[in-house]
Design an enzyme around this catalytic site. Structure first.
Site, PDB file in Angstrom:
ATOM      1  N   ASP A 412      61.110  37.606 -25.211  1.00 14.27           N
ATOM      2  CA  ASP A 412      61.694  38.018 -23.919  1.00 14.27           C
ATOM      3  C   ASP A 412      61.199  39.364 -23.406  1.00 14.27           C
ATOM      4  OD1 ASP A 412      63.136  35.726 -24.308  1.00 14.27           O
ATOM      5  OD2 ASP A 412      65.058  36.710 -24.666  1.00 14.27           O
ATOM      6  N   GLU A 492      63.327  29.903 -20.987  1.00 11.97           N
ATOM      7  CA  GLU A 492      64.576  29.450 -20.387  1.00 11.97           C
ATOM      8  C   GLU A 492      64.652  29.888 -18.923  1.00 11.97           C
ATOM      9  OE1 GLU A 492      68.940  29.276 -22.257  1.00 11.97           O
ATOM     10  OE2 GLU A 492      68.244  31.317 -21.881  1.00 11.97           O
ATOM     11  N   GLU A 496      63.820  35.076 -14.190  1.00 16.90           N
ATOM     12  CA  GLU A 496      63.623  36.402 -14.776  1.00 16.90           C
ATOM     13  C   GLU A 496      62.144  36.664 -15.033  1.00 16.90           C
ATOM     14  OE1 GLU A 496      67.444  37.814 -17.232  1.00 16.90           O
ATOM     15  OE2 GLU A 496      66.686  35.869 -17.928  1.00 16.90           O
TER      16      GLU A 496
END
Length: 680
Positions: A412, A492, A496
């Site tokens: 991430d 996911e 973002e």
């Protein structure tokens, strides 16, 4: 990406106790440069290196002294769809004297990885190649086995082409660069001593024309491939090829939509099945992919309605009054970054509606929250540099793989850093003196996932791998870092990911860096295209199986080899979470991401029924109502006013700004939206 005139800043160096050792799988000459941590071949260098990776159109699995190839079948139901690996053919050395020798990555680039099973086998695994290409470096006896039974085996007169019919209905073709003697048993083939090139391809259908295409292009093979940023909003693929003749490769559906090159030829009928949609043959060793420009803006695209400004000001004053850096309890790089970006949104909304009274307090809040992370004074957490793989990790993440959602094992990165970059870009805009002071820090953060340079011994200044998260063949990011998964990399929250490149482009605007603006804008556009291709599931789509499409309007987690309706943090039936995690953060670029109004209606109507479920979070409702506001602004506004809370990265001010900056679809203007969608 570092500016030539900018002195590079390096965060304090630390050692991680949780990162894997890359020396087991990378050749020694690669270890001195930053190494990929979200790549398409990541499974080949984690743990035992024996989990498969999807090198379109084949699943490839390496196990010690052999390599297996699978033309995967697809399993699908209403909840997920995935490709099934079976070792259709396994290639090894007959009576290998080193059966426990594992593979080594001898080279890699944007579009390929070269995997050596030492000392004699070298596999050029080039993405989108319809052939598996193996170079036998030294004369050996080759051994090819299968879990199926060989029903029929035949060769041409020169013994350079062999057809292998298996009892599962598959037909494989093997080509060799020079004559090779092959004998077969029930489930295996064995060669005499051979040195040279072999190429293996599945024949997906019985069309004789299909086989003739494979024959025609069997003698030209790619050994590597690079993506070049040659022009604004363009990516050019360039393959290095060997042999003779023209190069045949396969394009995914997004490639086909973006191809812009008259020098190549598309073979519309030459297709392979794939979880990503049909892969289509393209002839040419250089492709140009071109997208329509995306304008990176600080403010809303269409402007805020003047009569709504007093309502926004009322909410803005309340939200700014609530800013207090001393009351922040989280030490998570993700949740802290969201709070930074939330405050930065308030500053830009204040500028857009010309209510500047709140700017000083927001500016102080941004300084108080951002500087400790840049200065290394945050305390229990902070950004550090580790050189084994080459990147920024957090203090908590250096000793705990689960801390900061795995940031310490390179999960991430674009999500977390993207939020910080958004806040830094806004603060540099409203306080240029501060911006100049912290520009080296900002660029180091950005470079962690936005470096364009290629590592190598010739350039010791490169501290980060090339485009850590962005996949230059799929044209979207992966988020899963140095964690082994049977289904490969995954992501996911596509929104973002969009935010990360959008924020990098804003950073370029703040610093007058046109190159950073251009690259950030391009990656933003590509991430949006990929989101709309693979994450946004329209009712009439044929990309995925009918049962999966019928029950889903947005992806949960997209894997290299799987599509899942569930989320990491919520079950599939929490549809509001699936919608929300693919919308947040709510920004001007969100309008481009959700420019297809008909799809937005489908998505909202699919989600609204679950909002009556007990326990649905107010923050998730806010994102549903925001999308509803794209086409029903008055109804959405009424619902937003009933909310008793908001996502930690969102605010009432931001929701009102969004609703009051929507186009009035009742005008019947028939406006064309971004990327050619037609709305209203």
């Amino acid at each position: 990406m570092n500016s030539r005139s900018l002195q590079p800043f390096t965060f304090p160096e630390t050692r991680s106790t949780v990162l894997p050792d890359p020396s087991s799988f990378f050749s020694p000459d690669l270890l001195s440069s930053p190494l990929p941590t979200n790549s398409f071949f990541q499974n080949f260098v984690l743990k035992n290196g024996d989990q498969p990776e999807y090198i379109h159109p084949y699943l490839i699995k390496s196990s010690l002294s052999s390599l297996s190839i699978s033309y995967p079948s697809l399993f699908s139901n209403t909840s997920f769809t995935y490709q099934v690996f079976n070792p259709d053919l396994t290639i090894s050395v007959f009576n290998n004297p080193n059966p426990n020798q594992t593979h080594i990555i001898s080279s890699f680039d944007d579009l390929s990885v070269t995997l050596d099973i030492q000392p004699n086998l070298r596999f050029f695994l080039v993405r989108g190649c319809p052939f598996l290409t193996c170079q036998i470096l030294k004369s050996i006896k080759l051994y090819i086995s299968t879990i199926h039974a060989i029903l029929d085996f035949a060769s041409n007169s020169s013994k350079t082409k062999f057809t292998i019919n298996l009892n599962n209905g598959q037909k494989w073709i093997l080509y060799s660069s020079s004559p090779i003697n092959l004998t077969h048993e029930v489930s295996s083939l064995k060669s005499d001593d051979f040195c040279g090139i072999i190429r293996i391809a599945i024949l997906p259908n019985s069309d004789s024309g299909f086989e003739s295409v494979l024959d025609r292009f069997s003698s030209c093979y790619p050994v590597s491939g690079k993506a070049v940023f040659s022009e604004p909003f363009c990516v050019e693929y360039k393959w290095e090829k060997k042999g003779w003749g023209d190069l045949l490769m396969l394009a995914n559906p997004l490639h086909i939509n973006l191809l812009d090159d008259c020098e190549i030829r598309v073979l519309d009928e030459f297709k392979f099945n794939s979880i990503d949609g049909e892969l289509v043959g393209v002839v040419g060793d250089s492709w140009v992919l071109k997208t329509d420009p995306v304008s990176i803006t600080w403010y809303s695209i269409n402007g805020v309605k003047q009569e709504s400004i007093p309502q926004i000001i009322d909410a803005l004053v309340q939200d700014v009054q609530g800013l207090n850096s001393n009351s922040i309890e989280t030490t998570s790089s993700y949740f802290f970054g969201k709070l930074v970006a939330r405050a930065a949104r308030l500053a830009l909304i204040a500028e857009e509606i010309c209510y500047l009274d709140v700017i000083p307090k927001i500016k102080k809040y941004l300084k108080d929250t951002i500087e400790p992370w840049l200065n290394g004074t945050f305390g229990s957490n902070g950004f550090w540099y580790e050189k084994t793989w080459g990147g920024i990790i957090t203090k908590q993440g250096s000793v705990d793989t689960g801390a900061d959602f795995g940031f310490g094992v390179y999960n991430d990165h674009h999500f977390h850093i993207g939020y910080f970059l958004y806040g830094i870009a806004v603060l540099a805009k409203i306080d240029p003196v501060w911006g100049r002071k912290y520009r080296p820090h900002a660029y180091s953060l950005m470079a962690d996932f936005m470096t364009l340079s290629r590592g190598g011994n010739s350039n010791s200044n490169i501290k980060y791998p090339r485009l850590r998260c962005f996949d230059l063949w799929k044209l979207h990011s992966w988020a899963s870092g140095l964690t082994e998964f049977a289904d490969g990399r995954n992501q996911e929250s596509t929104s973002e990911a969009v935010n990360s490149y959008y924020s990098a482009a804003l950073l370029g605007l703040a610093y007058g860096d046109t190159h950073l603006v251009a690259v950030g804008s391009l990656l933003t556009a590509m991430e949006i295209h990929a989101s709309q291709t693979w994450w946004h599931i329209k009712a009439n789509d044929a990309l995925y199986a009918a049962d999966f499409t019928r029950e889903n309007r947005v992806m949960g987690v997209l894997w290299a080899n799987k599509r899942d309706s569930g989320l990491w943090f919520a079950p599939a039936d929490w549809r509001e979470c699936r919608l929300g995690i693919n919308v947040l953060p709510l920004l001007p670029i969100t309008e481009v991401l959700f420019s297809d109004v008909e799809y937005v209606k489908q998505l909202v109507n699919w989600t609204l029924p679950v909002l009556g479920r007990e326990g649905v979070g107010e923050g998730w409702k806010g994102f549903v109502y925001a999308l509803e506001g794209v086409y029903e602004s008055e109804i959405a506004l009424e619902k937003i006013r009933t909310l008793t809370g908001h996502d930690d990265g969102n605010s009432l001010t931001n929701l009102l700004w969004w609703i009051f900056s929507r186009d009035d679809c009742e005008t019947g203007s028939g406006k064309h939206c971004w990327f050619g969608h037609y709305c209203c």
